[in-house]
Design an enzyme around this catalytic site. Structure first.
Site, short mmCIF file in Angstrom:
data_model
loop_
_atom_site.label_atom_id
_atom_site.label_comp_id
_atom_site.label_asym_id
_atom_site.label_seq_id
_atom_site.Cartn_x
_atom_site.Cartn_y
_atom_site.Cartn_z
CG HIS A 1 -21.54 18.47 2.85
ND1 HIS A 1 -21.85 17.15 3.10
CD2 HIS A 1 -20.83 18.90 3.92
CE1 HIS A 1 -21.35 16.81 4.28
NE2 HIS A 1 -20.72 17.85 4.80
CD GLU A 2 -19.26 22.46 4.29
OE1 GLU A 2 -19.70 22.79 5.41
OE2 GLU A 2 -18.50 21.49 4.14
CG HIS B 1 -22.92 21.12 7.87
ND1 HIS B 1 -23.37 20.04 8.60
CD2 HIS B 1 -21.90 20.66 7.10
CE1 HIS B 1 -22.65 18.97 8.28
NE2 HIS B 1 -21.76 19.32 7.38
#
Length: 454
Positions: free
Chosen positions: A21-22, A25
């Site tokens: 997920h990170e 980003h």
């Protein structure tokens, strides 16, 4: 040992999900020219950290319940004039939206990859052949019979029992669900299943049981293969190898008789008669319970000794080639996404029970189980949780990714950003909502853990 496996499984699942997920980003931020100051997996005190050649600080922190990507932003700290072009807040709206949405999108991509691996690796799965259909249930009214093998539910192909519940939930909004079965006597037959009024998500109990379905099982001797630690059976002194012959007034010739006798007596004190090494033993047992209200069921806490030869004909290999697995993985991910959204909406409007929410304790238990069962069950679980994490982060709640996208949508409509004061109020509301959601999930976890009674 089981709790250690659960903890390790939880750390593995959460570690993979948070990192992916990170990284979404991080990767998109770098692509649109935003300077990343820190990439952290976990919160709190750093356990490991190093600074890369790109100037980004990479951190593994002590609390593994999330992570973050800290970007250069004038709203958080002064930025040198020569670096202002790399600040997140200076980027156009489309670029900021791309960075924000990338985390959930990468979670969905992980689910596709996990499902693709599931189909390519393949596994021996239990064919979805029906056992006795529960009388006066939607399945019985549709004409489903013991021995039917489910082939399609609502137009979706099913090849294993673990696909049946998902397909039923996926089709549950329809009043008239076509169900195609293979019948030993008549061949392929399509029946119509009506779930109108069934409320399959209303009380948080087993979906298939509410519909009236259960897997086919061979006749199994009521011999205990394992006693669950801390269960009613363990408290009463029942042991591996005991053959249970009677529970209360009910004779138990087969394991199914034992299940029926226990299920109908939640919390009751019963006399259990068994054979141990040729001798008769009698034990007084206070049965545990699981569920609430009309769905409350008795629990003894014993596991049967399975006859692998009896199950041999009920298993088949489910596997796809690398190319054929792509559309199946995409379809499985899409159906998981749409089902998750529908369930969340139903919870909000009161058509689904909030008991369906799970927190970190349940995730840890399921993680440990999936790790113990092998790579395919683990990948399936990883895909489901990754989809859930992606959808959760897209909810329009401040402090979540969806909340930031909402702020950007308001900025696009108004032509200018929301004031810092308004965003601050939104952050407080978002934290309160997230805290309440986490508290509810923890409550459900504890209720499942201690309310089962063995």
């Amino acid at each position: 040992m089981s709790w250690l496996i659960n903890v390790l499984g939880f750390l593995l699942v959460i570690g993979v999900l948070v990192t992916v997920h990170e990284f979404g980003h991080f990767w998109v931020a770098r692509r649109v020219g935003v300077k990343v100051l820190r990439f952290s997996v976990g919160f709190g005190r750093p356990l490991l950290q190093r600074r890369g050649a790109d100037g980004t600080e990479y951190v593994l922190a002590a609390i593994p319940l999330g992570g973050y990507v800290k970007m250069l932003d004038e709203r958080e700290a002064p930025v040198e004039p020569d670096q202002q072009s790399q600040a997140f807040n200076r980027k156009p709206l489309w670029a900021r939206n791309a960075v924000i949405a990338a985390g959930p999108v990468f979670n969905f991509a992980l689910a596709v990859i996990a499902y693709w691996l599931v189909f390519v690796i393949g596994a021996l799965e239990l064919r979805p052949v029906l056992g006795p259909v529960i009388p006066q249930s939607p399945a019985a009214e549709a004409g489903l019979q013991e021995g039917d093998e489910l082939k399609r539910i609502g137009g979706v192909r099913v090849e294993a029992w673990d696909q049946v519940a998902m397909a039923m939930l996926d089709a549950s909004d329809r009043d008239d669900i076509p169900v195609t079965v293979q019948r030993p006597s008549t061949g392929s037959t399509t029946l119509r299943l009506d779930l109108d009024g069934a409320n399959v998500l209303q009380d948080g109990t087993d979906v298939l049981e509410q519909i009236g379905l259960q897997p086919w099982r061979p006749v199994i001797e009521p011999r205990i293969a394992r006693v669950v630690e801390g269960s009613a059976a363990a408290d009463a002194g029942l042991a591996e190898g005991d053959v249970i012959r009677q529970i209360g007034p009910t004779r138990t010739e087969a394991w199914g008789d034992l299940v029926d006798a226990v299920r109908d007596r939640p919390g009751e004190r019963v006399t259990v008669i068994a054979r141990r090494d040729g001798s008769r033993i009698t034990r007084e047992v206070v049965l545990g319970s699981r569920g609430e209200g009309e769905q409350r069921r008795g629990v003894l806490g014993v596991v049967p000794r399975l006859d692998e030869e009896a199950y041999a004909g009920m298993r088949h290999e489910v596997r796809e080639g690398p190319l054929a697995a792509v559309p199946r993985a995409l379809d499985a991910t899409w159906r998981g996404m749409t089902l998750t959204v529908r369930v969340l909406v139903k919870m909000v409007v009161g058509e689904a029970s909030v008991k369906n929410l799970s927190g970190p304790i349940s995730i840890a238990q399921y993680s440990g189980d999936s790790v113990s069962l092998g790579p395919v069950p683990f990948l399936k679980f990883l895909a489901i949780v990754s989809i859930s994490l992606g959808i959760l982060n897209l909810m329009p709640v401040p402090i979540l990714d969806g909340g930031h996208l909402l702020y950007n949508a308001i900025e696009w409509v108004k032509g200018r950003p929301l004031s810092e004061a308004a965003q601050g109020v939104g952050q407080q509301i978002g934290m309160a909502l997230l805290f309440m959601l986490m508290a509810l999930a923890f409550y459900n976890d504890l209720n499942r853990l201690f309310g089962a009674g063995g």
